[in-house]
Design an enzyme around this catalytic site. Structure first.
Site, short mmCIF file in Angstrom:
data_model
loop_
_atom_site.label_atom_id
_atom_site.label_comp_id
_atom_site.label_asym_id
_atom_site.label_seq_id
_atom_site.Cartn_x
_atom_site.Cartn_y
_atom_site.Cartn_z
N CYS A 1 28.30 34.78 25.69
CA CYS A 1 26.93 35.12 26.05
C CYS A 1 26.34 33.83 26.61
O CYS A 1 26.90 32.77 26.43
CB CYS A 1 26.09 35.52 24.83
SG CYS A 1 26.60 37.06 24.05
N ARG B 1 28.00 34.97 32.10
CA ARG B 1 28.63 35.06 30.79
C ARG B 1 28.35 36.39 30.09
O ARG B 1 28.98 36.72 29.08
CB ARG B 1 28.14 33.91 29.90
CG ARG B 1 28.52 32.55 30.45
CD ARG B 1 27.89 31.46 29.64
NE ARG B 1 28.41 31.42 28.28
CZ ARG B 1 29.43 30.68 27.90
NH1 ARG B 1 30.06 29.92 28.76
NH2 ARG B 1 29.84 30.67 26.65
N TRP C 1 26.31 39.81 26.21
CA TRP C 1 27.45 40.70 26.48
C TRP C 1 27.71 41.39 25.14
O TRP C 1 28.22 40.79 24.20
CB TRP C 1 28.66 39.90 26.93
CG TRP C 1 29.79 40.74 27.42
CD1 TRP C 1 29.82 41.51 28.54
CD2 TRP C 1 31.09 40.87 26.84
NE1 TRP C 1 31.05 42.12 28.68
CE2 TRP C 1 31.85 41.74 27.65
CE3 TRP C 1 31.70 40.33 25.70
CZ2 TRP C 1 33.16 42.10 27.37
CZ3 TRP C 1 33.01 40.68 25.42
CH2 TRP C 1 33.73 41.55 26.25
N ASN D 1 25.71 32.97 19.84
CA ASN D 1 26.94 33.27 20.56
C ASN D 1 28.04 33.17 19.51
O ASN D 1 28.25 32.11 18.96
CB ASN D 1 27.13 32.19 21.62
CG ASN D 1 27.98 32.66 22.75
OD1 ASN D 1 28.58 33.72 22.66
ND2 ASN D 1 28.06 31.85 23.79
N GLY D 2 28.69 34.26 19.20
CA GLY D 2 29.71 34.21 18.16
C GLY D 2 29.80 35.54 17.45
O GLY D 2 29.40 36.57 18.00
N GLU E 1 47.53 40.93 41.19
CA GLU E 1 46.26 40.21 41.31
C GLU E 1 45.35 40.91 42.32
O GLU E 1 44.15 41.07 42.08
CB GLU E 1 46.54 38.75 41.71
CG GLU E 1 45.32 37.90 41.99
CD GLU E 1 44.36 37.75 40.82
OE1 GLU E 1 44.70 38.16 39.69
OE2 GLU E 1 43.24 37.27 41.04
N LYS F 1 41.63 42.61 41.71
CA LYS F 1 40.40 42.33 42.48
C LYS F 1 39.74 43.64 42.90
O LYS F 1 38.53 43.80 42.80
CB LYS F 1 40.69 41.50 43.74
CG LYS F 1 41.14 40.08 43.56
CD LYS F 1 40.15 39.19 42.89
CE LYS F 1 40.47 39.13 41.44
NZ LYS F 1 40.45 38.03 40.64
N GLU G 1 38.16 45.33 39.78
CA GLU G 1 36.98 44.73 39.15
C GLU G 1 35.79 44.62 40.10
O GLU G 1 34.68 44.88 39.68
CB GLU G 1 37.30 43.40 38.44
CG GLU G 1 37.96 42.37 39.27
CD GLU G 1 38.45 41.14 38.50
OE1 GLU G 1 38.08 40.92 37.34
OE2 GLU G 1 39.23 40.38 39.10
N HIS H 1 60.18 55.47 41.45
CA HIS H 1 60.44 55.96 40.09
C HIS H 1 59.16 56.55 39.49
O HIS H 1 58.83 56.28 38.34
CB HIS H 1 60.98 54.83 39.22
CG HIS H 1 62.26 54.25 39.73
ND1 HIS H 1 63.45 54.95 39.71
CD2 HIS H 1 62.54 53.06 40.33
CE1 HIS H 1 64.41 54.20 40.24
NE2 HIS H 1 63.87 53.05 40.63
N LYS I 1 32.72 36.83 32.31
CA LYS I 1 33.51 35.78 32.96
C LYS I 1 34.64 35.28 32.06
O LYS I 1 35.76 35.11 32.50
CB LYS I 1 32.59 34.63 33.34
CG LYS I 1 33.26 33.50 34.06
CD LYS I 1 33.62 33.88 35.46
CE LYS I 1 34.50 32.86 36.14
NZ LYS I 1 35.31 33.49 37.19
C1 G6P Z 1 38.20 37.55 32.47
C2 G6P Z 1 37.80 37.26 33.90
C3 G6P Z 1 39.05 37.14 34.77
C4 G6P Z 1 39.98 36.07 34.19
C5 G6P Z 1 40.33 36.35 32.72
C6 G6P Z 1 41.04 35.17 32.08
O1 G6P Z 1 38.74 38.82 32.37
O2 G6P Z 1 36.97 38.27 34.40
O3 G6P Z 1 38.68 36.78 36.08
O4 G6P Z 1 41.15 36.01 34.94
O5 G6P Z 1 39.13 36.57 31.98
O6 G6P Z 1 40.15 34.08 32.05
P1 G6P Z 1 40.55 32.58 31.88
O7 G6P Z 1 39.25 31.85 31.78
O8 G6P Z 1 41.33 32.49 30.60
O9 G6P Z 1 41.36 32.16 33.05
#
Ligand code: G6P
Length: 615
Positions: free
Chosen positions: A14, A39, A93, A119-120, A488, A492, A495, A511, A610
């Site tokens: 958060c 966050r 969050w 936060n926690g 990857e 993208k 998300e 398959h 994030k």
């Molecule tokens: C979240 C973010 C992703 C990221 C993942 C791992 O899901 O939205 O973009 O790849 O966390 O984060 P990190 O900080 O460990 O690379």
């Protein structure tokens, strides 16, 4: 070697902000919260002390809170809506308790004289709630945080009182508290990061640097167990009752680093920053003849007998690229694992290396994996963008990615920096013979240029991305080192563009997924001209026979592709092992423009955060 952090369990992410000084706290807090909003952004609130504590909260973004306050006060008045120069704020969050105004922080005690942002997670909040209720406390929210406010109401605001209250809390926390009658913000940490920003005649509190950026000339990190009293003129930190000092770091980036710099979204800005990021992350670390210098000294350590790469989300895809790259350099056993799925490793000597890939250094599953690996006797190496993070504190050594702050929730530039970090590590540990080493070094050093050329293809990628906005499902296929690129790219699209895209190994498509192919299911094929090309071509022909439109991402003008693919994108060529870098950039741009066409909230996708500090 630094100690292992014990308490890395549930730590919801958060944003926290705090201000004490001569200015009106409200606008300072709203700006600070806006900058840490990545966050968490389901609800937010502020508490300001002006004789008594006043709060304002809203469901949604900080802009919604700003608008709600303006509405309540009459937008025309322009006066500070919640006056006072001492305040705290939070952007949430949600974990315990749904996103609602009642559950938004700050939380107050029964008397309204204590306000807490947190936060926690309070793991024992049920028994504490019962106990406090039995003593007459009344709860307003469903959150675990509220118990902290009630505990503080009983213990009082002195550092000893705060320590007494927090001793009752199980689980990690970073808190900022206002007490009526005090001119200070009280801040405490155990397991969740929190910083204090140092200004001139004013001080700030933040969950991370962007919260304090525009007013602080320096900042300090609290250590686990610290309790700080922050006034406009002074910061006093106590640890187990004793006054302590913490190192002051200088803020070496400015507000422009957390501004969009003229781009419509942070994601687009960060995608375009990638040539610079690659230059920064490679700077001084690789010579023209391919000799690599890392942030850690390798010569004093045992060489790995086996290697594990661990990460979550994009970082796990980077780990997979690392696995294939290392396999091209060495026979040493190398395995990429999703940190969230990794089982506790068996006891081994330091010949087992665990490389923890995480841009934030705070992802709970990756931090846990680091701790487990270290306990199992592995040598642990963090590849991270945040030097003072939980992972760097847990691991034996760190290689810093130097990607700069990434604001958009979806990773872009940090993914490329992770790839570059893994390439450097591979070349440092397993340098090939001189000629191939020079060749790889030259290609690595030219990557920023290749990425710049890929960015120059934005108009074509924009067109394709915009067209994909009409699709409900898509496949992205790749092979070998570009299978993770497919994963990857699909991530993208999911998300940022809310497109159900599946990353698939090209050979696996027949398959099962073939059953889904048809004219409405576009397939993006990543097919640079390397030793996977012929097999990719076969897969693409099979897809074509099933009537699915194909977008081929390749690096050569190829007649056979022109005849079967609906669109062919000719990306700048590079060494086969580095093609995931260029491919990722093309997919990022397509996903971005797809999201733009669909009107998605690109930098803050629904339900995401994030760094995910919960399991
Ligand atoms: C979240 C973010 C992703 C990221 C993942 C791992 O899901 O939205 O973009 O790849 O966390 O984060 P990190 O900080 O460990 O690379």
């Amino acid at each position: 070697m630094r100690g292992v952090v014990n308490d890395t369990k549930e730590k919801p992410v958060c944003g926290i902000a705090g201000y004490v000084g001569p200015a009106d706290a409200l606008p300072v807090l709203l700006n600070a919260l806006h900058r840490v909003e990545y966050r968490g952004y389901d609800s937010c609130g502020v508490a300001i002390l002006n004789g008594r504590i006043e709060t304002a909260k809203a469901v949604g973004y900080v802009d919604d809170l700003r608008a709600a306050i303006e509405d309540a006060n009459g937008a025309a008045s322009g006066a500070a809506a919640v006056p006072g120069s001492l305040g705290i704020g939070h952007t949430r969050w949600a974990t315990v308790g749904s996103p609602s105004k009642l559950n938004a922080h700050p939380h107050l005690d029964c008397t309204g004289r204590v306000a807490v942002v947190h936060n926690g997670s309070v793991e024992n909040h049920y028994p504490l709630r019962e106990e406090l209720r039995a003593r007459g406390h009344r709860f307003r929210s469903e959150t675990d945080t509220e118990v902290i406010a009630h505990l503080l109401e009983e213990s009082g605001g002195s550092p000893d009182g705060v320590a007494e209250a927090l001793a009752r809390v199980h689980g990690p926390y970073a808190i900022a508290v206002l007490f009526e009658g005090s001119d200070a913000i009280t801040v405490a940490r155990r397991g969740s990061p929190i910083i204090i920003g140092l200004g001139h005649g004013e001080n700030m509190v933040g969950s991370d640097v962007p919260a304090v950026l525009d007013r602080a000339h320096g900042f300090l990190h609290l250590e686990d167990g610290d309790i700080a009293t922050v006034t406009a003129a002074n910061v006093e930190i106590r640890h187990r009752g004793e006054l302590v000092r913490r190192r002051v770091h200088h803020v070496n980036w400015g507000p422009e680093d957390v501004d969009k710099g003229g781009y419509a979204h942070f994601l687009l800005k960060e995608i375009h920053e990638q040539p610079r990021v690659l230059r920064d992350t490679l700077a001084g670390r690789i010579t023209t003849d391919g000799r690599v210098t890392l942030d850690l000294k390798l010569d004093r350590r045992t060489m790995p007998e086996e290697l594990f790469f661990l990460g979550c989300g994009s970082a796990s895809h980077a780990a997979m690229v690392g696995e294939t790259f290392f396999a091209s350099l060495t026979d040493t056993r190398v395995q990429a694992l999703e940190a969230s799925e990794a089982v506790r490793p068996k006891r081994r000597g330091p010949g087992a290396w665990s490389v923890l890939v995480s841009q934030s250094g705070e992802t709970a599953d990756t931090v846990d994996a680091a701790r487990d690996a270290r306990r199992a006797g592995h040598f642990t190496l963090a590849l991270t963008n945040v030097p003072e993070s939980s992972i760097t504190r847990t691991a034996h050594a760190t290689h810093h990615l130097r990607a700069g702050q990434e604001i958009s929730v979806a990773s872009s530039k940090t993914y490329l920096a992770q790839l570059a970090g893994l390439y450097l590590l591979g070349l440092a540990l397993y340098p090939p013979a001189e000629r191939p080493r020079r060749k790889l070094a030259a290609a690595l050093r030219k990557l920023p240029e290749a990425v710049q050329q890929a960015l120059a293809m934005s108009p074509q990628l924009e067109q394709l991305g915009t067209r994909l906005a009409a699709a409900e499902h898509a496949f992205i296929i790749g092979k070998g080192i570009n299978y993770p690129t497919a994963l990857e790219g699909a991530l993208k699209f999911k998300e940022v563009a809310y497109l159900h895209a599946e990353g698939y190994a090209s050979g696996e498509l027949k398959h099962g997924p073939f059953a889904l192919l048809g004219p409405d299911t576009p397939v993006i094929a990543i097919m640079p001209r390397d030793d996977t090309y012929d097999r990719m071509l076969v897969a693409v022909e099979e897809v074509h026979s099933r009537g699915a439109p194909i977008i081929a991402l390749t690096d050569c003008d190829n007649a056979e592709l022109q005849s079967i693919a609906q669109s062919v994108v000719c990306l700048p060529p590079t060494e086969p092992m580095f093609t995931p870098v260029v491919g990722a950039v093309a997919l990022q741009l397509m996903a971005y423009y797809c999201a733009l066409a669909k009107g998605c909230p690109i930098d803050r996708p629904r339900n995401l955060a994030k760094s995910v500090t919960v399991h």
